[in-house]
Design a protein around this motif. Structure first.
Motif, mmCIF file in Angstrom:
data_model
loop_
_atom_site.group_PDB
_atom_site.id
_atom_site.type_symbol
_atom_site.label_atom_id
_atom_site.label_comp_id
_atom_site.label_asym_id
_atom_site.label_seq_id
_atom_site.Cartn_x
_atom_site.Cartn_y
_atom_site.Cartn_z
ATOM 1 N N SER A 189 -10.676 2.112 9.279
ATOM 2 C CA SER A 189 -9.994 2.925 10.277
ATOM 3 C C SER A 189 -8.671 3.409 9.692
ATOM 4 N N PHE A 190 -8.629 4.693 9.359
ATOM 5 C CA PHE A 190 -7.433 5.302 8.791
ATOM 6 C C PHE A 190 -6.736 6.111 9.882
ATOM 7 N N SER A 191 -5.465 5.856 10.089
ATOM 8 C CA SER A 191 -4.707 6.577 11.111
ATOM 9 C C SER A 191 -4.525 8.036 10.710
ATOM 10 N N ASP A 192 -4.688 8.921 11.679
ATOM 11 C CA ASP A 192 -4.417 10.338 11.441
ATOM 12 C C ASP A 192 -3.051 10.717 12.006
ATOM 13 N N ARG A 193 -2.221 9.696 12.254
ATOM 14 C CA ARG A 193 -0.898 9.919 12.836
ATOM 15 C C ARG A 193 0.220 9.618 11.828
ATOM 16 N N ILE A 194 -0.105 9.778 10.533
ATOM 17 C CA ILE A 194 0.879 9.615 9.460
ATOM 18 C C ILE A 194 1.199 11.016 8.936
ATOM 19 N N TYR B 21 0.480 6.307 0.841
ATOM 20 C CA TYR B 21 -0.160 7.017 1.954
ATOM 21 C C TYR B 21 -1.411 6.278 2.436
ATOM 22 N N VAL B 22 -2.232 5.836 1.502
ATOM 23 C CA VAL B 22 -3.453 5.117 1.874
ATOM 24 C C VAL B 22 -3.104 3.816 2.589
ATOM 25 N N SER C 65 -1.851 4.590 6.106
ATOM 26 C CA SER C 65 -2.964 5.031 6.953
ATOM 27 C C SER C 65 -3.833 3.852 7.375
ATOM 28 N N LEU C 66 -4.118 2.962 6.444
ATOM 29 C CA LEU C 66 -4.905 1.770 6.775
ATOM 30 C C LEU C 66 -4.131 0.835 7.701
ATOM 31 N N TYR D 297 -1.629 1.453 9.852
ATOM 32 C CA TYR D 297 -1.482 1.978 11.213
ATOM 33 C C TYR D 297 -2.836 2.166 11.900
ATOM 34 N N GLY D 298 -3.905 2.241 11.131
ATOM 35 C CA GLY D 298 -5.240 2.330 11.707
ATOM 36 C C GLY D 298 -5.814 0.985 12.105
#
Length: 182
Positions: free
Chosen positions: A54-59, A152-153, A156-157, A159-160
């Motif tokens: 689950s990678f956040s798209d809010r970064i 970044y990865v 994303s991980l 926050y996801g």
């Protein structure tokens, strides 16, 4: 041909298909139908971390450039900002050209809107530039010893997968697969 470790792979140069590793340290070379390692990196098996894909798209990722006007940056639907830095781990910390160009003012705006702000890349050193230290004093979080791609990865991980701020920080600071340099 150079062989790169995925968590140390940097973006290719513009208008080029030539990839390279962070700090120019490829993992291996392939020549004469054989692989040879450049360094004797040792890695231990990481502890398993309960993650989902689950990678956040809010970064939001921001790349600095001369004249960057932060007033045009929309923080709606953003949980965290990853702000890229110049080669020396710095960005515009001055208000000399106006508040709209100052990362310090943008950090203040992020704090007011409850958006976490992270900076990368920078090598952790006691000799960090004063402008870098000023950004940290104003509340930015430095992701030391990570390439911008790995930072970044990881954000994303994190926050996801986590809601708790301490879990996010612990995950980011933990070296999972050799992504932390040095």
């Amino acid at each position: 041909m150079q062989v790169h470790q995925g968590n140390r792979l940097a973006c290719s140069l513009q208008l080029s298909g030539d990839f390279f590793s962070v700090q120019g340290e490829s993992a291996m070379q392939y020549e004469n139908h054989a692989f040879s390692a450049f360094s004797a990196r040792t890695s231990t098996a990481p502890d398993l971390i309960p993650l989902t894909a689950s990678f956040s798209d809010r970064i939001l990722m921001i790349k600095p450039y001369p004249g960057l006007d932060y007033r045009h940056t929309d923080l709606a639907n953003v949980d965290a900002v990853l702000h890229d830095l110049y080669h020396s781990g710095t960005a515009c910390a001055s208000e000399q050209w106006g508040n709209q160009h100052s990362l310090i003012e943008f950090i203040k705006r992020c704090k007011q809107q409850h958006v976490d702000i992270y900076l990368a890349p920078a090598i952790h050193s006691p000799d960090a530039y004063q402008s870098t230290l000023t950004l940290l004093e104003h509340g930015a979080h430095m992701l030391w010893n990570l390439s911008i791609e790995a930072a970044y990865v990881k954000l994303s991980l994190a926050y996801g997968n986590f809601d708790d701020q301490q879990q996010i920080v612990d995950f980011i600071e933990r070296d999972i697969a050799g992504e932390h340099l040095g």
